[in-house]
Structure formats: C-alpha cells, structure tokens
Motif scaffolding. Structure first.
Motif, short mmCIF file in Angstrom:
data_model
loop_
_atom_site.label_atom_id
_atom_site.label_comp_id
_atom_site.label_asym_id
_atom_site.label_seq_id
_atom_site.Cartn_x
_atom_site.Cartn_y
_atom_site.Cartn_z
N TYR A 1 0.82 -1.21 0.00
CA TYR A 1 0.00 0.00 0.00
C TYR A 1 0.86 1.27 0.00
O TYR A 1 0.65 2.17 -0.81
CB TYR A 1 -0.95 0.01 1.20
N LEU A 2 1.81 1.33 0.91
CA LEU A 2 2.64 2.54 1.02
C LEU A 2 3.47 2.75 -0.25
O LEU A 2 3.62 3.89 -0.72
CB LEU A 2 3.56 2.44 2.24
N LEU A 3 3.99 1.66 -0.81
CA LEU A 3 4.78 1.76 -2.04
C LEU A 3 3.94 2.32 -3.18
O LEU A 3 4.37 3.23 -3.90
CB LEU A 3 5.34 0.39 -2.41
N ILE A 4 2.72 1.77 -3.35
CA ILE A 4 1.86 2.20 -4.44
C ILE A 4 1.37 3.63 -4.21
O ILE A 4 1.31 4.44 -5.14
CB ILE A 4 0.65 1.26 -4.59
N ALA A 5 1.05 3.95 -2.96
CA ALA A 5 0.59 5.31 -2.64
C ALA A 5 1.69 6.32 -2.96
O ALA A 5 1.42 7.40 -3.52
CB ALA A 5 0.19 5.40 -1.17
N ALA A 6 2.92 5.98 -2.61
CA ALA A 6 4.04 6.89 -2.86
C ALA A 6 4.32 7.02 -4.36
O ALA A 6 4.53 8.13 -4.86
CB ALA A 6 5.29 6.40 -2.13
#
Length: 426
Positions: A291-296
C-alpha cells in the motif's frame, strides 16, 4: 550497437515526459473508470484512440527535428489565423486540464499523508494552491533538467508496479463473469456511456492539442545535451514513450474491469477518495504490504505529471505570445526566456486555481469536461499537424511514409466522425 544505445540515452527524455503526461490522468483515472463501469466494453475505444491519434503526436517530434523549430512555429507558417486559433484552443483547455491534473495530484497527496483524516475533508482544497506553488518553484529553479530527472525515476517505479499488479490480477481472475468485449448501448449518442467514451478518447493517450509539447521538449533536450539526434533517433525515443503509454492503458482498464466491474462499487467523485480507490486496486492483488509503495509511486507520478503540465503550458504560452507579438521576426530559438517563462507559469497556476475554486474538487466532472473539450478540438490539430509534415515545410526524405499517411487519413475520419456526432447530440 554501443553507439546506438549512447545516442538513445542522450535523446531520452521527451518521450518519457509524454508518457508521464498520459499515465497521469487518462490511465490512472479514465482507463480505470472505464473498466469499472463497462468492463471491457470500452477497450476498443482505448485501443482505437491510441492507434489513430499516434501519427499526429509523432508529427510534432518529426517537425521539431526536421526544422529545428517547434510545431507552434509551424502553425504561424500556415498563417497568423492558425496561430490565433491554436492560442484560443490552448486558452480554452489549459486551465481545465491543469486544474484536473492538480485535483488528482492533491487527492493522491492527501491519500498518502492522510490530510483529510486529520484536518477534515475541506483540507484538500487548501492543498491545491500549495501544490501549485511548489510546482512553479521547482520549475523556477530547475526548469527542464529537474523535470527530466524526476520523471525517469518515478516513471520506472510505477511501470514496474503496474506490470506486477496486472500479471497478478490476470492470475487471480475477475470478480465477475459478466464481461463482454463490446457494449452496443455505448454507441447510442443519447446514452451516458457515449458521453463517457468521448471523454475517455479525449485524453487517450492524452489531449491532441498538447502535441506541441513534445516538439518543445525535443528542442529543449537538444539544448540541454548539446546533441542533435538524427530524425530516426528522435522518433525512436518518442516511440518508446508512446509504446509504454499504449501498453499501460489497457492494463489499467483490466484492473478496473477485473476488480470492480459487476460488484456494484462506484468510483468516488471526491479526489482523495478516488485516489484511495485506485491504490486499493493494486493492494488487492499485490497485498497490503504494497500500500505505502503504491501510494508513494502514485503520488510521485501524478506530481511529475503536474509539473510537466505546468512546464508544457508555460512553454506553449510563452512561444505563442512571442510569435503573435513578433511574427516572422521572432527569434527562431524556442529556448525559454526566463522572465516570460516565469510569468507564464504564474498565469497557468492562477487560471487553474480559479477553475478549481468554482468547480470545487468534484474530480469526475472536472476531468470529463477537460477531456471532452480536448476531443472536440482534436480534428483541427490533427489536420494541421498532418499538413505541416506532408507539404513544403520539410524535406521529402523527412516526411512520413505512405503507411503513416494512410493511418493519418483514417485517424482524421475517426476523430471527425465522433466529434460531429457529439456536437449534434450535445
């Protein structure tokens, strides 16, 4: 082989900037919505728009390499009336386009840092002027160089994550078995599906009226590297970016179709909620860890797109204004003049924020309006770009092949057909 690679890397930049502009809204937003709403029913529209609009984007890079001037200069060669027409078209779309891209970018920023959850839903609207100021300041300081470097990094991250999510989604399979590859109701001009198809094709892969950006970026890259590529090398670099964009478009449509179509889920109109919905599509297939990777990476590509849009419109505004004021006596160099470029950045930013102020952050309405305007003016730009590369303005050996000419004829008919139907019914 080694020399070809070296030349390709020296010319690499304008094509990637073009791909970033495409992926930013038409792919992340419109393609995903198309899959969620109609399954594969609009896959033909995505494929057709990418194919039939291709020559007219390519011609901008071709003209820049062949003449050493932007295609905007070419519009003046056809007559001052054409330059005025292009100025009107640009003025009627650039604030809506910049506002739409800004709204999407603010949504991804809010999703990444949870601004709304801390400060309330109205906080997103206050993010936009801050976002615009940051984009303008970055371009004030670094102009093309920092934009070129940023896109190469974040574009690679998003490309990799999209391909992984696409493959995993294929393996997992669709949540619904109701898919069909053609939906007849979409061709009914009175239907909501037809209006959405026009909006989808308006920015697929991106708005045709911004084809001038690739010519400006091609010339800026030559200036930055002090390397003048051959026509074939320039077109190879542009085609690389275009192919990447064309491949990713159906990938996003498939993500929307496989994960949302038939579930009754509707993509939110609010920019922050929409961004969250896009990111959750990836995490459903790649796992919560991503999630954090895709959000970033989602915010990064949108931020890069937002900067590219500011840069493209500022360069366009500057060049159009210079040619209108000075005419044939204008300096042939299309390099940005610091003062007028900075003024153009402010002009674009203020105009876009005024649009957002009146439209709010209703993302879907803003995007649909901007994309529809772009589709309506596309036939004019297509005809003019075609004329500039097939007439007396460039040498015969630098003109497009017979195959490209035939594809251009079909593309012009395609754009005119849907534009006329839309104008008649709406």
């Amino acid at each position: 082989m080694k020399q070809k690679l070296a030349h390709f890397l020296k010319s690499l930049g304008p094509g990637l900037l073009f791909a970033s502009t495409c992926i930013g809204v038409s792919h992340l937003v419109q393609s995903t919505r198309a899959g969620a709403l109609y399954g594969f029913g609009l896959l033909w529209a995505v494929m057709a728009a990418n194919l039939f609009k291709y020559p007219f984007f390519e011609y901008a890079s071709r003209y820049a390499n062949a003449t050493g001037t932007s295609i905007i200069d070419g519009y003046l060669r056809l007559g001052k009336w054409m330059l005025w027409l292009y100025a009107i078209v640009t003025l009627s779309t650039m604030f809506f386009v910049t506002a739409a891209v800004g709204a999407v970018t603010a949504g991804f920023f809010d999703n990444l840092f949870g601004i709304s959850s801390s400060l309330g839903p109205g906080a997103v609207q206050y993010l936009l002027p801050i976002l615009f100021v940051v984009c303008i300041l970055i371009l004030y300081v670094g102009q093309y160089k920092i934009l070129d470097s940023l896109i190469k990094i974040v574009g690679a991250v998003l490309l990799l994550s999209t391909v992984v999510a696409f493959v995993l989604t294929l393996i997992k399979g669709p949540v619904s078995s109701q898919h069909q590859f053609f939906e007849p109701s979409i061709l009914d001009p009175s239907s909501a599906g037809f209006a959405f198809a026009i909006a989808l094709m308006g920015w697929m892969p991106t708005a045709l009226d911004i084809s001038s950006w690739t010519s400006l970026w091609t010339l800026e890259r030559i200036k930055q590297t002090n390397f003048k590529p051959s026509l074939r090398e320039t077109l190879r670099e542009f085609n690389f970016g275009y192919i990447v964009s064309a491949i990713l478009a159906p990938c996003f449509l498939l993500l929307g179709a496989y994960l949302l179509y038939g579930t009754g889920y509707s993509m939110p109109g609010n920019s922050a909620a929409f961004a969250n919905g896009i990111i959750e599509l990836f995490t459903q297939t790649m796992g919560d860890w991503s999630y954090l990777l895709i959000a970033a990476s989602g915010f990064s590509i949108m931020f890069g797109t937002c900067i590219a849009v500011f840069d493209g419109y500022a360069r366009t505004t500057e060049r159009v204004a210079t040619l209108l004021l000075q005419g044939d006596t204008a300096n042939k160099s299309t390099a940005s003049k610091t003062g007028s470029y900075h003024l153009s950045l402010l002009f674009v930013g203020v105009g876009a924020y005024i649009i957002i102020y009146f439209f709010g952050t209703s993302l879907k309405d803003l995007v649909d309006l901007a994309t529809t305007i772009s589709f309506i003016v596309a036939p004019i730009i297509a005809l003019v770009n075609f004329r500039l590369v097939t007439g007396k303005y460039i040498d015969k050996d630098q003109q497009p092949s017979a195959l490209m000419r035939w594809l251009s004829y079909i593309g012009i008919i395609f754009l005119l057909f849907f534009t006329i139907i839309y104008i008649v019914y709406y």
